[in-house]
Scaffold this motif. Structure first.
Motif, PDB file in Angstrom:
ATOM      1  N   SER A 402       0.858  -1.189   0.000  1.00  0.00           N
ATOM      2  CA  SER A 402       0.000   0.000   0.000  1.00  0.00           C
ATOM      3  C   SER A 402       0.890   1.234   0.000  1.00  0.00           C
ATOM      4  CB  SER A 402      -0.912   0.024   1.222  1.00  0.00           C
ATOM      5  OG  SER A 402      -0.130   0.213   2.413  1.00  0.00           O
ATOM      6  N   GLU A 404       0.634   3.653   2.072  1.00  0.00           N
ATOM      7  CA  GLU A 404       0.966   3.935   3.470  1.00  0.00           C
ATOM      8  C   GLU A 404       2.164   3.108   3.924  1.00  0.00           C
ATOM      9  OE1 GLU A 404      -2.053   3.145   2.333  1.00  0.00           O
ATOM     10  OE2 GLU A 404      -2.959   5.154   2.434  1.00  0.00           O
ATOM     11  N   GLU A 405       2.183   1.835   3.561  1.00  0.00           N
ATOM     12  CA  GLU A 405       3.301   0.973   3.932  1.00  0.00           C
ATOM     13  C   GLU A 405       4.571   1.413   3.206  1.00  0.00           C
ATOM     14  OE1 GLU A 405       4.535  -3.777   4.181  1.00  0.00           O
ATOM     15  OE2 GLU A 405       2.796  -3.160   2.975  1.00  0.00           O
ATOM     16  N   ARG A 407       5.319   4.445   2.200  1.00  0.00           N
ATOM     17  CA  ARG A 407       5.799   5.680   2.826  1.00  0.00           C
ATOM     18  C   ARG A 407       6.504   5.385   4.139  1.00  0.00           C
ATOM     19  NH1 ARG A 407       1.237   8.324   3.286  1.00  0.00           N
ATOM     20  NH2 ARG A 407       0.859   7.651   5.421  1.00  0.00           N
ATOM     21  N   ALA A 408       5.948   4.499   4.937  1.00  0.00           N
ATOM     22  CA  ALA A 408       6.541   4.169   6.243  1.00  0.00           C
ATOM     23  C   ALA A 408       7.910   3.514   6.059  1.00  0.00           C
ATOM     24  CB  ALA A 408       5.611   3.255   7.023  1.00  0.00           C
ATOM     25  N   GLN A 434       1.867  11.386  -2.050  1.00  0.00           N
ATOM     26  CA  GLN A 434       1.559  10.874  -0.714  1.00  0.00           C
ATOM     27  C   GLN A 434       2.753  10.236  -0.005  1.00  0.00           C
ATOM     28  OE1 GLN A 434      -2.105   8.510  -0.587  1.00  0.00           O
ATOM     29  NE2 GLN A 434      -2.787   9.508  -2.481  1.00  0.00           N
ATOM     30  N   ALA A 435       3.719   9.712  -0.795  1.00  0.00           N
ATOM     31  CA  ALA A 435       4.865   9.042  -0.175  1.00  0.00           C
ATOM     32  C   ALA A 435       6.187   9.705  -0.524  1.00  0.00           C
ATOM     33  CB  ALA A 435       4.896   7.569  -0.584  1.00  0.00           C
ATOM     34  N   CYS A 455      -1.432   1.074  -5.054  1.00  0.00           N
ATOM     35  CA  CYS A 455      -1.960   2.430  -4.958  1.00  0.00           C
ATOM     36  C   CYS A 455      -3.488   2.485  -5.019  1.00  0.00           C
ATOM     37  CB  CYS A 455      -1.375   3.297  -6.069  1.00  0.00           C
ATOM     38  SG  CYS A 455       0.422   3.387  -6.066  1.00  0.00           S
TER      39      CYS A 455
END
Length: 470
Positions: A402, A404-405, A407-408, A434-435, A455
């Motif tokens: 994802s 979010e993952e 980006r982290a 976003q990332a 995405c």
């Protein structure tokens, strides 16, 4: 115990990587800033590295039938505009000449940002039959691109490069040329620069202006940011048609630049300075006499220098009156792969001490075996640098499912983040927004990480690498 830092003039990479990089560029005497903003001067040591790169690559290009040519540095505006996609892609970076001597020019002339237009214009005049194909050209030159933000080697307003341009009878031949030259670059990075790469294709968003496809070798630096190493472009017959080449063929271009020196700095350097792979090092071995005021030391050191030079090693002798500590720090800063120390006691014992720049490892070598052992030690340095860089790459490739993952993982580790992708521009844009990562390439070695795009969740078409890049 940690290695004592003997060079205080450069910033630690852990404190400020960008400043560390700039410090090395200047303290290792690679570049100096010019009087025109955004331009740099390649100093003798920096240019010697580039010359070694040129020499090796040029020999490889000629093995595959490529010939060197020289095209003009100025391009008429009307000629540049013939292929609209190219000029639109480079428009913000083009520098123009509007006056010659005391007279205004009838037409603006562009300093070449790249030379596809000049090569195709030339082919339109000289190519008349398929029997003359392929034409496999390369040129070594500098180009000018008016970059807003500059950094030595990585992004400057003038940089040195080679640009290969070829024209072929069939699409199959042109595609084979594109892939051949990409593999040539990958081999150069891995076998000469000791930098492992990821080979792949750029997305449509990231491909070269005017190209049908752009292929790339991507590298990972010590700060875990990505760097595009070199590219190879397939143009189809777009430029042939735009420039009225009599025999319509398929075009390619491929290029590598002095950015590769920046890659070497950031892939191998440390807090003592530059670390050079032996195959491109201007000085492969420095002979440092210890207590050279004592009888016989300097004479023996000169004897070693002569023997190594006769054996084909790029060697220098430091017989200056600087201290031993200063000399060691100086040649560590310059990244010399091997230092040979020789003192009175060593001479009595018939040995010398060889010190590797990459690891600091010291080896006692019998003087009678030095010319045999030095090439072995240089090969060990070359291999050691590659293995260390390969480990850095392998430990910083992460899979995500994802945004979010992804980006982290990027925020915590840096490196390359691989995900599945649907192929849509909207998802590529979303990852950037976003990332904070751009697409690096669609790697040739594909994996099935998932069945859906990380995405948007729609069916995935292929795996893609993302990263924060220079």
């Amino acid at each position: 115990m940690a290695k004592e830092k003997r060079v205080e003039q450069i910033t630690d990479m852990e404190v400020d990587f960008a400043q560390w990089y700039t410090d090395i560029c200047r303290k290792a005497e690679l570049v100096e800033y010019a009087s025109v903003k955004g331009f740099t001067i390649l100093r003798p040591y920096g240019y010697a590295i580039w010359e070694n790169m040129q020499r090796i690559m040029d020999a490889e290009f000629k093995k595959t039938g490529h010939e060197n040519v020289a095209m003009p540095v100025l391009i008429p505006e009307s000629l540049l505009k013939k292929e609209g996609e190219l000029v639109n892609g480079f428009a913000p970076e083009v520098a123009w000449v509007t006056q010659g001597g005391s007279e205004e020019l009838e037409e603006r002339l562009a300093f070449r940002p790249t030379s596809e237009t000049m090569f195709c214009d030339h082919w339109s005049r000289v190519l008349h039959s398929y029997r003359e194909l392929p034409m496999l050209y390369n040129q070594w030159c500098s180009v000018i691109r008016w970059e807003k933000t500059t950094r030595p080697f990585l992004r400057s307003r003038e940089f040195w490069w080679q640009e290969g341009h070829t024209i072929h009878e069939t699409a199959e031949e042109a595609q084979a040329e594109t892939e051949q030259q990409l593999n040539c670059y990958a081999d150069f990075f891995e076998n000469v620069l000791a930098i492992p790469v990821v080979r792949g294709r750029k997305t449509d968003k990231e491909k070269f202006a005017g190209a049908e496809a752009t292929y790339t070798v991507e590298c990972l630096m010590k700060d875990h940011k990505a760097l595009q190493g070199a590219t190879s472009h397939y143009f189809g017959d777009k430029f042939s048609r735009a420039y009225d080449v009599t025999f319509t063929g398929r075009d390619n271009s491929w290029g590598s630049t002095t950015r590769m020196i920046g890659a070497v700095i950031m892939a191998h350097g440390d807090n003592s300075g530059l670390v050079l792979p032996p195959r491109i090092a201007p000085i492969q071995v420095v002979v440092v006499p210890v207590a050279m005021h004592k009888e016989g030391v300097l004479d023996k050191a000169r004897e070693l220098e002569a023997a190594l030079k006769a054996a084909g090693v790029r060697v220098t002798l430091d017989d200056s009156d600087n201290s031993l500590g200063w000399k060691c720090a100086q040649y560590e800063m310059k990244g010399v792969p091997l230092r040979v120390e020789l003192g009175p006691r060593d001479i009595e014992n018939g040995v010398c001490v060889a010190v590797r720049r990459d690891s600091g490892e010291k080896t006692t070598v019998p003087l009678a075996e030095l010319t045999q052992r030095v090439p072995e030690l240089l090969d060990a340095v070359q291999k050691g640098l590659y293995e260390k860089a390969k480990l850095n790459l392998e430990e910083h490739i992460f899979a995500a499912h994802s945004i979010e993952e992804a980006r982290a993982l990027q925020e915590e580790h840096g490196g390359f983040i691989k995900t599945m992708w649907c192929g849509e521009l909207a998802c590529e844009t979303a990852m950037k927004e976003q990332a904070g990562m751009s697409s690096r390439c669609l790697p040739f070695e594909q994996e099935q990480l998932d069945t859906v795009c990380a995405c948007c969740g729609k069916p995935a078409k292929q795996m893609i690498y993302w990263g924060v890049a220079y």
